[in-house]
Design a protein around this motif. Structure first.
Motif, PDB file in Angstrom:
ATOM      1  N   LEU A 164      22.588 -10.920 -23.468  1.00  0.00           N
ATOM      2  CA  LEU A 164      22.067 -12.193 -22.994  1.00  0.00           C
ATOM      3  C   LEU A 164      20.657 -12.026 -22.430  1.00  0.00           C
ATOM      4  N   PHE A 165      20.365 -10.836 -21.917  1.00  0.00           N
ATOM      5  CA  PHE A 165      19.054 -10.546 -21.325  1.00  0.00           C
ATOM      6  C   PHE A 165      18.126  -9.796 -22.276  1.00  0.00           C
ATOM      7  N   LEU A 166      18.405  -9.835 -23.573  1.00  0.00           N
ATOM      8  CA  LEU A 166      17.504  -9.184 -24.526  1.00  0.00           C
ATOM      9  C   LEU A 166      16.093  -9.750 -24.404  1.00  0.00           C
ATOM     10  N   SER A 167      15.967 -11.074 -24.329  1.00  0.00           N
ATOM     11  CA  SER A 167      14.640 -11.687 -24.210  1.00  0.00           C
ATOM     12  C   SER A 167      13.961 -11.299 -22.900  1.00  0.00           C
ATOM     13  N   GLN A 168      14.720 -11.200 -21.819  1.00  0.00           N
ATOM     14  CA  GLN A 168      14.130 -10.785 -20.549  1.00  0.00           C
ATOM     15  C   GLN A 168      13.548  -9.377 -20.678  1.00  0.00           C
ATOM     16  N   THR A 169      14.278  -8.510 -21.386  1.00  0.00           N
ATOM     17  CA  THR A 169      13.823  -7.144 -21.580  1.00  0.00           C
ATOM     18  C   THR A 169      12.573  -7.102 -22.455  1.00  0.00           C
ATOM     19  N   VAL A 170      12.609  -7.841 -23.572  1.00  0.00           N
ATOM     20  CA  VAL A 170      11.474  -7.862 -24.495  1.00  0.00           C
ATOM     21  C   VAL A 170      10.247  -8.479 -23.832  1.00  0.00           C
ATOM     22  N   ARG A 171      10.431  -9.577 -23.114  1.00  0.00           N
ATOM     23  CA  ARG A 171       9.300 -10.239 -22.451  1.00  0.00           C
ATOM     24  C   ARG A 171       8.683  -9.335 -21.389  1.00  0.00           C
ATOM     25  N   THR A 172       9.528  -8.611 -20.664  1.00  0.00           N
ATOM     26  CA  THR A 172       9.014  -7.687 -19.655  1.00  0.00           C
ATOM     27  C   THR A 172       8.243  -6.561 -20.321  1.00  0.00           C
ATOM     28  N   HIS A 173       8.783  -6.027 -21.414  1.00  0.00           N
ATOM     29  CA  HIS A 173       8.090  -4.966 -22.142  1.00  0.00           C
ATOM     30  C   HIS A 173       6.733  -5.444 -22.634  1.00  0.00           C
TER      31      HIS A 173
ATOM     32  N   GLY B 267       0.786  -1.221   0.000  1.00  0.00           N
ATOM     33  CA  GLY B 267       0.000   0.000   0.000  1.00  0.00           C
ATOM     34  C   GLY B 267       0.817   1.268   0.000  1.00  0.00           C
ATOM     35  N   LEU B 268       2.070   1.181  -0.435  1.00  0.00           N
ATOM     36  CA  LEU B 268       2.926   2.360  -0.514  1.00  0.00           C
ATOM     37  C   LEU B 268       2.709   3.067  -1.847  1.00  0.00           C
ATOM     38  N   PRO B 269       2.973   4.353  -1.912  1.00  0.00           N
ATOM     39  CA  PRO B 269       2.850   5.063  -3.189  1.00  0.00           C
ATOM     40  C   PRO B 269       3.827   4.497  -4.220  1.00  0.00           C
ATOM     41  N   LEU B 270       3.407   4.506  -5.480  1.00  0.00           N
ATOM     42  CA  LEU B 270       4.263   4.056  -6.568  1.00  0.00           C
ATOM     43  C   LEU B 270       4.955   5.257  -7.198  1.00  0.00           C
ATOM     44  N   PRO B 271       6.117   5.040  -7.808  1.00  0.00           N
ATOM     45  CA  PRO B 271       6.796   6.156  -8.481  1.00  0.00           C
ATOM     46  C   PRO B 271       6.032   6.614  -9.717  1.00  0.00           C
ATOM     47  N   GLY B 272       6.375   7.799 -10.202  1.00  0.00           N
ATOM     48  CA  GLY B 272       5.730   8.325 -11.391  1.00  0.00           C
ATOM     49  C   GLY B 272       6.178   7.645 -12.658  1.00  0.00           C
ATOM     50  N   ALA B 273       7.361   7.009 -12.637  1.00  0.00           N
ATOM     51  CA  ALA B 273       7.892   6.301 -13.796  1.00  0.00           C
ATOM     52  C   ALA B 273       9.019   5.387 -13.326  1.00  0.00           C
ATOM     53  N   ILE B 274       9.369   4.418 -14.173  1.00  0.00           N
ATOM     54  CA  ILE B 274      10.486   3.519 -13.875  1.00  0.00           C
ATOM     55  C   ILE B 274      11.304   3.298 -15.142  1.00  0.00           C
ATOM     56  N   ALA B 275      12.571   2.913 -14.960  1.00  0.00           N
ATOM     57  CA  ALA B 275      13.444   2.612 -16.099  1.00  0.00           C
ATOM     58  C   ALA B 275      14.263   1.366 -15.788  1.00  0.00           C
ATOM     59  N   PRO B 276      13.687   0.171 -16.001  1.00  0.00           N
ATOM     60  CA  PRO B 276      14.450  -1.057 -15.792  1.00  0.00           C
ATOM     61  C   PRO B 276      15.338  -1.329 -17.011  1.00  0.00           C
ATOM     62  N   GLY B 277      16.642  -1.178 -16.849  1.00  0.00           N
ATOM     63  CA  GLY B 277      17.559  -1.440 -17.943  1.00  0.00           C
ATOM     64  C   GLY B 277      17.921  -2.908 -17.994  1.00  0.00           C
ATOM     65  N   THR B 278      17.782  -3.531 -19.173  1.00  0.00           N
ATOM     66  CA  THR B 278      18.083  -4.947 -19.362  1.00  0.00           C
ATOM     67  C   THR B 278      17.810  -5.747 -18.084  1.00  0.00           C
ATOM     68  N   PRO B 279      16.556  -5.740 -17.621  1.00  0.00           N
ATOM     69  CA  PRO B 279      16.251  -6.256 -16.278  1.00  0.00           C
ATOM     70  C   PRO B 279      16.419  -7.764 -16.152  1.00  0.00           C
ATOM     71  N   TRP B 280      17.010  -8.182 -15.050  1.00  0.00           N
ATOM     72  CA  TRP B 280      17.081  -9.607 -14.717  1.00  0.00           C
ATOM     73  C   TRP B 280      15.739  -9.955 -14.091  1.00  0.00           C
ATOM     74  N   SER B 281      14.745 -10.068 -14.935  1.00  0.00           N
ATOM     75  CA  SER B 281      13.367 -10.235 -14.466  1.00  0.00           C
ATOM     76  C   SER B 281      12.969 -11.696 -14.340  1.00  0.00           C
ATOM     77  N   ASP B 282      13.832 -12.613 -14.779  1.00  0.00           N
ATOM     78  CA  ASP B 282      13.521 -14.041 -14.745  1.00  0.00           C
ATOM     79  C   ASP B 282      14.780 -14.819 -14.413  1.00  0.00           C
ATOM     80  N   LEU B 283      14.923 -15.203 -13.149  1.00  0.00           N
ATOM     81  CA  LEU B 283      16.119 -15.931 -12.715  1.00  0.00           C
ATOM     82  C   LEU B 283      16.063 -17.415 -13.040  1.00  0.00           C
TER      83      LEU B 283
END
Length: 245
Positions: free
Chosen positions: A188-197, A108-124
């Motif tokens: 190597l994380f291009l797919s992680q970035t694309v899948r997150t997008h 229940g905390l406020p969210l930021p106005g924007a985010i910038a995840p660069g080549t995110p390690w979103s799937d370990l």
């Protein structure tokens, strides 16, 4: 944490603040070594930046990094308008950026106005086409058979790798703030970035994707390559468009 303020802070950024979480597979770049991306953002974007020096594995595995990130976020939103704030970071920092939004929403905390995840390690878990297709093509991460795979195990420390707070790609991204993601064709994380997008877009979130030709993992963080100024310029313009003045 470290606070970086550019010498000439533009008037439109006087009330804006960015929070940075560094990469390094949750095991590298303690202290000032982790603040390089924050310096680039402050320099190219002319924003004031707070860089989080979070605890890391193996001494402090999950959820220590996320706990520390959230502690800083709570302190910042207590004193600043979150609509004037953004969270950004690359690689593990990109994963932490996404996980922080998931956890902030859950608490229940406020969210930021924007985010910038660069080549995110979103799937370990290691899923995604580029994990195989760009193995030994990416001259930074090289392959998940090396230290990256070991870092995932150290960080998770026995927890399910599909836990959304470890691998945010498995979380519900509906209601996320506008996001800009960055990667390269040899990453190597291009797919992680694309899948997150794609998952952000499928959830109805405004999301931009920039991919640089020939770049390996997070090479836009190198201050001596020509794409760096362009990459941070795009991120800065995105923040300018979405953060309250």
């Amino acid at each position: 944490m470290f606070i970086i303020t550019p010498n000439n802070l533009p008037e439109r950024h006087r009330n804006r603040l960015l929070m940075h979480v560094h990469g390094g597979g949750y095991v590298l770049y303690p202290g000032e070594a982790g603040a390089g991306e924050a310096l680039l953002m402050a320099g190219y974007g002319r924003f004031r930046v707070v860089s989080v020096d979070y605890r890391m594995a193996p001494d402090h595995p999950f959820p220590a990094a996320l706990d520390d990130t959230m502690a800083v976020w709570r302190a910042l939103v207590a004193e600043h308008d979150p609509r004037r704030m953004a969270i950004f970071g690359s690689s593990a920092g990109g994963g932490l950026t996404l996980a922080a939004v998931l956890r902030a929403r859950a608490e229940g905390l406020p969210l930021p106005g924007a985010i910038a995840p660069g080549t995110p390690w979103s799937d370990l878990t290691g899923e995604g086409d580029s994990i195989s297709a760009n193995a030994f093509v990416d001259n930074v991460l090289v392959s998940m058979e090396g230290w990256g795979g070991a870092a995932a195990s150290l960080y998770a420390n026995g927890h399910d790798l599909r836990d959304p707070l470890i691998s945010p790609i498995f979380g519900d991204l509906a209601g996320f703030p506008p996001a800009i993601l960055t990667s390269g064709t040899r990453d190597l994380f291009l797919s992680q970035t694309v899948r997150t997008h794609r998952k952000l877009r499928q959830a109805g979130v405004e999301a931009a994707l920039q991919v640089f030709e020939g770049q390996s993992h997070a090479q836009f963080l190198d201050p001596f390559v020509p794409e760096t100024e362009e990459a941070f310029g795009e991120i800065a313009r995105f923040f300018d468009a979405h953060l309250l003045g």
